[in-house]
Motif scaffolding. Structure first.
Motif, mmCIF file in Angstrom:
data_model
loop_
_atom_site.group_PDB
_atom_site.id
_atom_site.type_symbol
_atom_site.label_atom_id
_atom_site.label_comp_id
_atom_site.label_asym_id
_atom_site.label_seq_id
_atom_site.Cartn_x
_atom_site.Cartn_y
_atom_site.Cartn_z
ATOM 1 N N TYR A 1 71.122 11.076 -44.338
ATOM 2 C CA TYR A 1 71.088 11.672 -43.123
ATOM 3 C C TYR A 1 71.893 12.981 -43.050
ATOM 4 C CZ TYR A 1 68.777 7.327 -41.969
ATOM 5 O OH TYR A 1 67.823 6.289 -41.683
ATOM 6 N N ALA B 1 72.620 7.341 -47.256
ATOM 7 C CA ALA B 1 72.417 6.192 -46.882
ATOM 8 C C ALA B 1 71.833 5.107 -47.474
ATOM 9 C CB ALA B 1 71.493 6.331 -45.474
ATOM 10 N N PRO C 1 76.065 -6.360 -45.275
ATOM 11 C CA PRO C 1 76.712 -5.947 -44.025
ATOM 12 C C PRO C 1 76.034 -4.946 -43.322
ATOM 13 C CG PRO C 1 77.865 -5.067 -46.045
ATOM 14 C CD PRO C 1 76.585 -5.913 -46.565
ATOM 15 N N SER C 2 76.556 -4.503 -42.040
ATOM 16 C CA SER C 2 75.882 -3.653 -41.207
ATOM 17 C C SER C 2 76.197 -2.353 -41.539
ATOM 18 C CB SER C 2 76.785 -3.704 -39.652
ATOM 19 O OG SER C 2 76.235 -4.624 -39.110
ATOM 20 N N GLY C 3 74.968 -1.240 -41.846
ATOM 21 C CA GLY C 3 75.245 -0.001 -42.132
ATOM 22 C C GLY C 3 75.184 0.256 -43.703
ATOM 23 N N CYS C 4 74.643 -0.842 -44.153
ATOM 24 C CA CYS C 4 74.440 -0.779 -45.690
ATOM 25 C C CYS C 4 73.170 0.042 -46.217
ATOM 26 C CB CYS C 4 74.624 -1.973 -46.360
ATOM 27 S SG CYS C 4 73.193 -3.296 -46.017
ATOM 28 N N GLY C 5 72.338 0.191 -45.280
ATOM 29 C CA GLY C 5 70.982 0.715 -45.447
ATOM 30 C C GLY C 5 69.856 0.186 -45.330
ATOM 31 N N LYS C 6 69.745 -1.270 -44.877
ATOM 32 C CA LYS C 6 68.465 -2.184 -44.685
ATOM 33 C C LYS C 6 67.531 -1.453 -43.973
ATOM 34 C CE LYS C 6 71.034 -5.488 -42.870
ATOM 35 N NZ LYS C 6 72.372 -4.806 -42.759
ATOM 36 N N SER C 7 68.015 -1.116 -42.919
ATOM 37 C CA SER C 7 66.982 -0.442 -41.750
ATOM 38 C C SER C 7 66.380 0.635 -42.538
ATOM 39 C CB SER C 7 67.476 -0.305 -40.428
ATOM 40 O OG SER C 7 68.048 -1.259 -39.888
ATOM 41 N N THR C 8 67.078 1.607 -43.023
ATOM 42 C CA THR C 8 66.854 2.775 -43.762
ATOM 43 C C THR C 8 65.653 2.403 -44.827
ATOM 44 O OG1 THR C 8 69.085 3.605 -43.209
ATOM 45 C CG2 THR C 8 67.465 4.947 -44.836
ATOM 46 N N ILE D 1 62.924 10.838 -37.600
ATOM 47 C CA ILE D 1 64.131 11.432 -37.654
ATOM 48 C C ILE D 1 64.268 12.720 -38.320
ATOM 49 C CG2 ILE D 1 66.678 11.035 -38.004
ATOM 50 C CD1 ILE D 1 66.016 7.948 -38.265
ATOM 51 N N THR E 1 66.911 14.657 -39.160
ATOM 52 C CA THR E 1 67.897 14.858 -40.253
ATOM 53 C C THR E 1 67.739 13.873 -41.388
ATOM 54 O OG1 THR E 1 69.217 13.109 -39.206
ATOM 55 C CG2 THR E 1 69.713 15.368 -38.742
HETATM 56 N N1 LIG Z 1 69.174 8.405 -37.238
HETATM 57 C C1 LIG Z 1 70.551 8.401 -38.164
HETATM 58 N N2 LIG Z 1 71.133 9.740 -38.145
HETATM 59 C C2 LIG Z 1 72.238 9.574 -38.798
HETATM 60 N N3 LIG Z 1 72.583 8.324 -39.640
HETATM 61 C C3 LIG Z 1 72.038 7.389 -39.715
HETATM 62 C C4 LIG Z 1 70.818 7.346 -39.008
HETATM 63 N N4 LIG Z 1 70.508 6.150 -38.919
HETATM 64 C C5 LIG Z 1 71.394 5.236 -39.738
HETATM 65 N N5 LIG Z 1 72.304 6.346 -40.149
HETATM 66 C C6 LIG Z 1 73.274 5.781 -41.085
HETATM 67 O O1 LIG Z 1 72.689 5.354 -42.272
HETATM 68 C C7 LIG Z 1 73.379 4.340 -42.830
HETATM 69 C C8 LIG Z 1 72.672 3.204 -42.788
HETATM 70 O O2 LIG Z 1 72.065 2.552 -41.760
HETATM 71 P P1 LIG Z 1 71.277 1.467 -41.119
HETATM 72 O O3 LIG Z 1 69.937 1.710 -42.496
HETATM 73 O O4 LIG Z 1 70.650 1.496 -40.084
HETATM 74 O O5 LIG Z 1 72.003 0.171 -41.779
HETATM 75 P P2 LIG Z 1 71.773 -1.284 -41.548
HETATM 76 O O6 LIG Z 1 70.421 -1.243 -40.925
HETATM 77 O O7 LIG Z 1 71.933 -1.921 -42.699
HETATM 78 O O8 LIG Z 1 72.783 -1.917 -40.438
HETATM 79 C C9 LIG Z 1 74.706 4.076 -41.661
HETATM 80 O O9 LIG Z 1 75.996 4.470 -42.249
HETATM 81 C C10 LIG Z 1 74.271 4.615 -40.487
HETATM 82 O O10 LIG Z 1 75.549 5.178 -40.042
#
Ligand SMILES: Nc1ncnc2c1ncn2[C@@H]1O[C@H](COP(=O)(O)OP(=O)(O)O)[C@@H](O)[C@H]1O
Ligand SMILES: [Mg+2]
Lengths: 563, 579, 271
Positions: C33, C38, C57-64, C76, C78
């Motif tokens: 990003y 990520a 853990p939160s922010g580890c990139g699962k959703s990504t 997105i 960026t």
């Molecule tokens: N739209 C975005 N723009 C910038 N950074 C992002 C965005 N979405 C997620 N991130 C960053 O990417 C990393 C992984 O996010 P995410 O995949 O949402 O984590 P999880 O779902 O595991 O909690 C995090 O550090 C988050 O801050």
């Protein structure tokens, strides 16, 4: 003069003194009991100062605002009462004067002719003719009117002098003459008379004349003024001293001085917010009051005003014609307003809405950095500038285009040019409101649509817009209310003729145009034409208020849903 | 159940169409934005172009002799005597000295029409300030009449010059007339053109006549009918007369309906009145004699004014005089400072925006003084102190509605309440300021509330936590943080008020006011006008020269408003804080 | 590439269960990003007709990671995706792949239920409508009914299909959204913390539903609940700081984690 300076200085000293006393007493109270004060010492000072200066200041302000007027009224009423015999004699002579009555008839005639010439000029302009002949006719009638007016004034003056000469040159006689002169004068002359008399009486400013009558009036004013002035000064000082003593008696260590002072501050703040309400009340009451007088003047034939098809207030210039039917039928105005509003919305809604959609959903930051300021500038351009643009650029262009396409009756001032330009004016309004609304639609809804495989435009059309619909509707309603109430563009570009037409290439008139037309001219305030303007204002206010209330409600609901 | 293949083909079948519709939708968005940008460009562009003629002006500089007997009629050099002096006459004498040929009343009227008598007042003031000028010759500069100015700017008269193709024999007749003769048809080109113009003019006149006749059949009023009738008759006669002159075999008589032909030879200027059928001979009159024209001239100029006299406000003679002034270096063009140093006037060349500018400043001062403290106070109350109840809800709804009330309604309020009930003076900045303040109030309140709302509650809690009272927390901690936002909102509100016209028309600020109001306390009650109203007044003025001045005044107003907004934007950028 | 400057993260792979058919395969999948990393060079093979749980853990990139599979990261500005991800051997990140078509094949369910501002019926019919999957009204009715039935919602809403989708309870809304996703008969369904906004009873129903759906679809779900992952999934992937740390059959990951970080996380020592 002197006395007011002394009073003001005394008040100032007393107030400062009150402040010091407050502080001192507070400090003393702390020292004596060794305990704690409720508030900082300064607050005790403020408290006493407020009580010392406040009420006295209000008295002085009231005296300053109304004292002179009251004195004048009291003194002049007295003089007018003494002039009663002269007044009666004057009215008798005026009624029986043949020359005067002949002149009156002549003036009415000239006025009517001038009116007709004015209408003919407007007609000729609309028809694209040279209105030169009518203009010279108008000039002729205006000269005739001025001349007759001068003759009328001269004749009246003769009678006035004749009557005034009957009063003996004794003190009482001169007082009667002063009252008579005042009574006979028109408003602005009265003001001058009063100003001169005051100048002579109190040396405030320079008198433009100095006649026995003025001196008599001045003499009559002085005692009244003295009574007022001394009582006001006395009252103010008494209030100051009383307030000081009372407030001082209340100051103790545990006294909540700060709360009191703050209560005053928040009271003042509340007063400020009440002004908004007062403004609304002022609008409602002044419009209602004048409109009622207008409706009374047309014999309560409200349906003729609201449903009548003929708008020609010029006909109703003479008193016997006011009640005449067909002069104040406002439907052509409503129709013109509706036509122009419709054209404006046809321009503003698609362009504004699509701009908003593009800005919030598609535009790259670079495009946004250009487009947003452009829209803001469009929103900031004064409407008189839009009017000028419509009159000199858009109007002629549309006329030439229509002529080129074979439409023979094309005119410069048309509903189309006013509507188009008004639409441009409203674009930024609609787009910025819609932009807010579209941005308030949660991202999760868009994500949902994309995840289903919707294209961007499908997501917008199927999901974002339906979600934003209430807000967009609110924006459109607010835009409409703007269009209805917009004045300068239509005054300059839509024309004056009360045409009942749906043809956008003709010139039409609107509610706001007629308000301006009826009120910008030299008219006495009570003529039915000016009152009609207020009735139109009431209609305009009611209409826009309803739109605003609905729109604000809808938008409010929308916001609550997504918060 | 699972049928990926068929789904895939179903989706693929529609993809192209869906993407096209996507493109179309996107195009609409681009088109909308481009349209908005184009509108703005057109608006600003057209105003700038229209204002160009008003940015410069032509001025005439003359040596004016302040003859003692004329300027000081009582002979005692007292101010009263000097004020009675014949300044206009002195300027007229100076003009006549330039053009000794001007003798008849008609000629003099044209000559003196080049300046307006109002200019004499400036000369008067110069002399009253400095009485030692009496008896001397001073160099006096004044803006030339607006019609002549437009001619000099090339805006109203189409003209062309060409060298004389063959030697011309000039024979002076009696009473300033001359006859002109050449061996070849030197007037050929002009004749053709004059006839073409005349033919077009005939068509136009006939159209006008038929339009008047059409209107006549619809007119009801007797007087109006009469006027339409005379209009139609006049147009028909004029058309008929012109038609007669179109006969190819006859001589052409030049008049107000035809283009004009002037002959320049040496220092002299001859105005042609008739051209013979063979196009080689003509009759004319001498307008400027120069070094007495006569004999065979080899070096001469054909000077054609293609716009007929009937279609312009400067006569042939005035054009000749103006041109001579320019050639002699007495008329010069320069930046139009008059626009900023004069108040309104009926004479376009000395009409300026000074009065309106001062009026605007005074009005805005009143507006600011009322709207800002009251608006901020109300915002503080509603945001920080007010209990949440029905009354404050009502106030809030009321303010939001008030913000959307048409501005003209505020004008009606001002007329009914301040002028008719309280008897405040008409056309005065104080009343205008109050009305605009009421109009701006909701804007100030709403933006101030937004600024207060943006201050995070933690600041208040922190202040309250250390024992400050509510009032102290608000005035010592919240307000300073919200100040930039409040200021920005207030400035934007004021900018809006600065451009507002309609409510001011209601309270009589439309009057023609030739004197700028005093820039001081007494100015608040003097009759005055403001910038947007001045623009409105000028836009409906008849003289063509006002058109450019209106556009120039608009530019001034726009620049004022832009700078106000720029200040607001600067403040916002500079002090913007996000929590 | 910046990520080349440090060694690729090492991943512990447990042996795949016998007979596993690979549905989704990622190689060197990296997401940034702006400048921030990520997801760091993820390498993974995921089965069809099974549930894969992503934990961490939160922010580890699962959703990504999830959003890479249906290219939601395209929305997105960026986000920059590099590396490869294949579904049935077909490269998702290829330019020739139309995300519209891809998303019709890969459904997604979000953390917060997001029914469209339309009726229940229209919500479910939305996908078939835009993709033109139903020939007529009857067919559409049938699709709506089967989808709602599969989502276990039919009985509850059969008599109020034309009320707005937002009028349902949170759990019902989430099942409605699942019905909306399966109405286009996708091959893969992604679920990003589908139960985190729901109460335990609604959660239990969704879990049941996931278990039923497994028979027809490849499911990938992100969850914060170890218990849920253990209950519903066959495979589990543990992410940490953008890297895939450990991947294998759920049972093995939970009973015999080989990486210390996995051990710490599932025993609740951090996260
Ligand atoms: N739209 C975005 N723009 C910038 N950074 C992002 C965005 N979405 C997620 N991130 C960053 O990417 C990393 C992984 O996010 P995410 O995949 O949402 O984590 P999880 O779902 O595991 O909690 C995090 O550090 C988050 O801050
Ligand atoms: Mg997540």
């Amino acid at each position: 003069m002197q006395i007011s300076v002394i009073v003001a200085l005394t008040l100032l000293v007393l107030t400062a003194f009150g402040f010091l006393i407050g502080r001192r007493r507070a400090l003393a109270a702390r020292g004596a009991s060794g305990g704690r004060l409720h508030s900082l010492p300064n607050y005790y000072g403020y408290y006493i100062a407020l009580w010392t200066g406040g009420p006295a200041l209000i008295v002085l302000a009231l005296y300053g605002a109304m004292g002179a007027g009251l004195v004048n009224t009291l003194a002049m009423t007295q003089l007018e009462r003494e002039a009663a015999p002269l007044i009666a004699e004057f009215e008798r002579q005026l009624d029986n004067d043949a020359a005067y009555r002949a002149l009156l008839a002549q003036a009415a005639d000239a006025e009517l002719d001038a009116m007709e010439a004015r209408e003919a000029i407007a007609l000729a302009r609309d028809a694209g003719l040279d209105p030169q002949d009518f203009q010279s006719e108008l000039a002729r009638q205006t000269t005739r009117l001025t001349e007759t007016g001068a003759q009328l004034d001269a004749r009246r003056g003769e009678i006035v002098r004749d009557v005034a000469a009957r009063a003996p040159s004794t003190d009482a006689g001169i007082r009667a003459r002063a009252g008579f002169e005042y009574w006979i004068s028109p408003n602005e002359r009265r003001e001058l008379f009063l100003a001169d008399a005051r100048a002579i009486a109190f040396g405030a400013g320079l008198a433009s004349r100095n006649t026995p009558e003025l001196r008599a009036a001045a003499l009559a004013m002085r005692p009244v003024e003295d009574v007022f002035r001394y009582s006001a000064a006395g009252l103010a000082l008494a209030l100051a001293v009383g307030g000081l003593a009372w407030a001082r008696s209340r100051v103790r260590g545990a006294f909540r001085a700060r709360n009191r002072v703050e209560a005053v501050i928040s009271g003042l703040l509340m007063l400020a917010s009440v002004i908004a309400i007062l403004t609304t009340l002022g609008i409602v009451f002044s419009l209602l009051f004048e409109s009622l007088r207008f409706f009374a003047a047309i014999d309560w034939r409200l349906h003729e005003f609201l449903l009548g098809l003929q708008w020609s207030p010029q006909i109703a210039i003479r008193a016997d014609q006011i009640g005449q039917s067909g002069a104040f039928g406002a439907v052509p105005l409503f129709a013109g307003t509706a036509l122009i509003t419709l054209i404006a919305m046809l321009v503003a809604v698609p362009v504004g809405l699509f701009s908003a959609i593009y800005m919030s959903e598609y535009a790259t930051p670079r495009v946004r950095a250009v487009a947003k300021p452009v829209l803001e500038v469009l929103a900031g351009v004064p409407t008189v500038v839009y009017g000028f643009f419509a009159l000199l650029t858009v109007g002629p262009f549309l006329r030439d285009a229509a002529l080129f396409l074979g439409y023979e009756d094309a005119v410069t001032q048309s509903a189309l040019s006013a509507g188009l330009v008004m639409g441009v004016m409203i674009i930024p309004f609609i787009s910025s409101l819609s932009d807010d609304v579209i941005n308030a639609v949660p991202q999760t809804l868009r994500d949902g649509a994309y995840a289903m495989g919707a294209t961007k435009s499908e997501a917008i059309r199927h999901v974002v817009l339906p979600a934003a619909l209430p807000g967009v509707v609110g924006a459109i309603l607010l835009g409409m209310s703007r269009a209805i109430g917009e004045t300068m563009i239509v005054v300059m570009a839509a024309g004056q003729g009360a045409n009942l037409t749906a043809n956008p290439l003709e010139s039409v008139t609107t509610i706001t145009v007629q308000i301006v037309t009826l009120l910008t001219g030299d008219q006495e305030f009570d003529s039915s034409k000016t009152l009609a303007a207020f009735a139109l204002g009431l209609v305009l206010f009611t209409l826009t208020l309803m739109l605003n209330i609905i729109a604000l409600r809808v938008v409010q609901r929308f916001r609550e849903r997504y918060e | 159940m699972n049928r990926p293949a068929s789904i895939r083909s179903a989706v693929e079948a529609r993809l192209a169409r869906r993407h096209r519709s996507e493109q179309r939708f996107r195009f609409f968005g681009v088109a909308a934005i481009s349209l908005a940008v184009a509108f703005l460009a057109l608006l600003v562009g057209s105003i700038i172009i229209q204002s160009i003629p008003a940015l410069t002006t032509w001025r005439v500089t003359l040596d004016v002799e302040l003859e003692r007997s004329l300027i000081d009629p009582r002979g005692d050099m007292s101010e009263a005597s000097l004020r009675r002096g014949g300044y206009s006459a002195a300027i007229q004498t100076a003009l006549r000295r330039q053009f000794p040929d001007m003798e008849t009343r008609e000629e003099l009227r044209d000559l003196f029409g080049l300046y307006s008598a109002v200019n004499a007042a400036r000369l008067l003031n110069q002399v009253v300030e400095n009485p030692s000028l009496v008896g001397q010759t001073v160099s006096f500069t004044f803006p030339i009449d607006d019609a002549a100015n437009l001619y000099l700017q090339g805006a109203t008269v189409r003209e062309s010059t060409a060298p004389g193709p063959a030697p011309l024999l000039v024979t002076p007749g009696e009473d300033e007339t001359v006859t002109l003769a050449a061996d070849i048809a030197v007037f050929d080109a002009f004749m053709d053109e004059a006839r073409a113009v005349a033919r077009a003019r005939v068509r136009e006149l006939e159209q006008r006549a038929s339009r008047a006749e059409a209107a006549l059949s619809e007119a009801i009023d007797r007087d109006i009918r009469a006027v339409y009738e005379s209009e139609a008759r006049r147009a028909r006669t004029a058309a008929g007369q012109l038609l007669e002159r179109l006969d190819e075999g006859a001589a052409l008589v030049l008049d107000a309906q035809t283009p004009s032909l002037l002959i320049k030879a040496g220092g002299a200027v001859i105005r042609v009145t008739e051209i013979s059928a063979d196009r080689a001979q003509a009759a004319g009159e001498i307008v400027i004699s120069g070094d007495a024209p006569g004999g065979l001239m080899a070096d001469w100029t054909l000077w054609t004014l293609e716009t007929p006299q009937a279609g312009r406000r400067v006569s042939d003679r005035q054009i000749i005089l103006t041109d001579a002034l320019r050639e002699r270096g007495l008329a010069q063009s320069g930046f139009n400072t008059e626009l900023f140093t004069y108040a309104d006037s009926r004479e376009p060349e000395i009409a300026g925006v000074l009065g309106a500018l001062i009026g605007s400043v005074l009005t805005m001062f009143v507006t600011m003084l009322l709207a800002v403290p009251i608006g901020v106070g109300a915002a503080i109350y509603l945001e920080e102190f007010a209990p949440k109840n029905r009354i404050t809800d009502f106030i809030e709804v009321n303010i939001n509605n008030l913000a959307a009330v048409p501005s003209i309604v505020f004008g009606l309020l001002g007329l009914a309440v301040f002028i008719n009930t309280f008897g405040m003076p008409r056309s005065a900045p104080i009343v205008g300021g109050v009305v605009l303040a009421l109009m701006t109030l909701p804007t100030v309140i709403i933006s101030s509330r937004a600024a207060l709302k943006a201050v995070p509650p933690s600041i208040r809690e922190a202040a309250l936590g250390v024992g400050a009272s509510k009032t102290q927390a608000v005035f010592h901690h919240v307000l300073p943080l919200a100040a930039p936002g409040i200021l920005t909102g207030s400035i934007i509100g004021l900018a809006q008020a600065l451009g507002e016209t309609a409510p001011l028309l209601m309270i009589g600020m439309v009057a023609f006011i030739a004197d700028a109001p005093t820039l001081g306390l007494s100015g608040f009650t003097e009759p005055s006008t403001v910038m947007p109203v001045q623009i409105f007044l000028w836009s409906s003025a008849a003289e063509r020269a006002f058109e450019a001045r209106t556009a120039a005044a608009i530019l001034v107003l726009l620049i004022l408003m832009m700078s106000l907004n720029a200040v607001a934007i600067y403040l916002r950028r500079r002090f913007e804080r996000r929590w | 590439m910046a990520h080349d400057t440090h060694p690729a993260p090492s991943t512990v792979y447990h042996p795949a269960p016998p007979g596993m058919d690979t549905k989704i395969a990622a190689r060197d999948l990296t997401v940034r990003y702006g400048g921030a990393l990520a997801l760091d060079r993820v390498h993974i093979d995921m089965p069809g007709r099974a549930v894969t749980a992503c934990i961490g853990p939160s922010g580890c990139g699962k959703s990504t990671f999830l959003r890479c599979i249906n290219r939601m990261n395209d929305t997105i500005d960026t986000a920059r995706v590099t590396g490869s991800i294949r579904i049935d051997g077909e490269e998702v990140n290829d330019r020739s792949i139309d995300p519209v078509l891809l998303r019709a094949r890969v459904g997604m369910v979000f953390q917060k239920p997001n029914p469209f501002p339309k009726s229940i019926y229209e919500n479910v019919a939305y996908g078939p409508r835009i993709h033109g999957l139903a020939a007529g009204k009857d067919e559409l009715d049938a699709i709506v009914e089967t989808s709602l039935t599969k989502a276990g919602l039919w009985k509850e809403v059969a008599d109020r299909l034309h009320q707005p989708g937002t009028s349902l309870s949170g759990g019902q809304q989430q099942r409605l959204v699942i019905a909306r996703a399966i109405a286009v008969n996708p091959e893969v369904i992604l679920m990003d913390e589908p139960c985190s906004a729901l109460d335990p009873i609604a959660t239990a129903r969704i879990e049941e539903l996931i278990d039923e759906l497994r028979e027809n679809y490849a499911l990938i779900i992100v969850t914060h609940s170890m218990a849920q992952a253990a209950r519903v999934s066959q495979m589990t992937a543990f992410f940490h700081l953008g890297a895939l740390v450990e991947y294998g059959p759920t049972e093995e990951i939970f009973t015999n984690p080989r990486d210390q970080r996995t051990q710490d996380y599932i025993t609740g020592r951090f996260g």
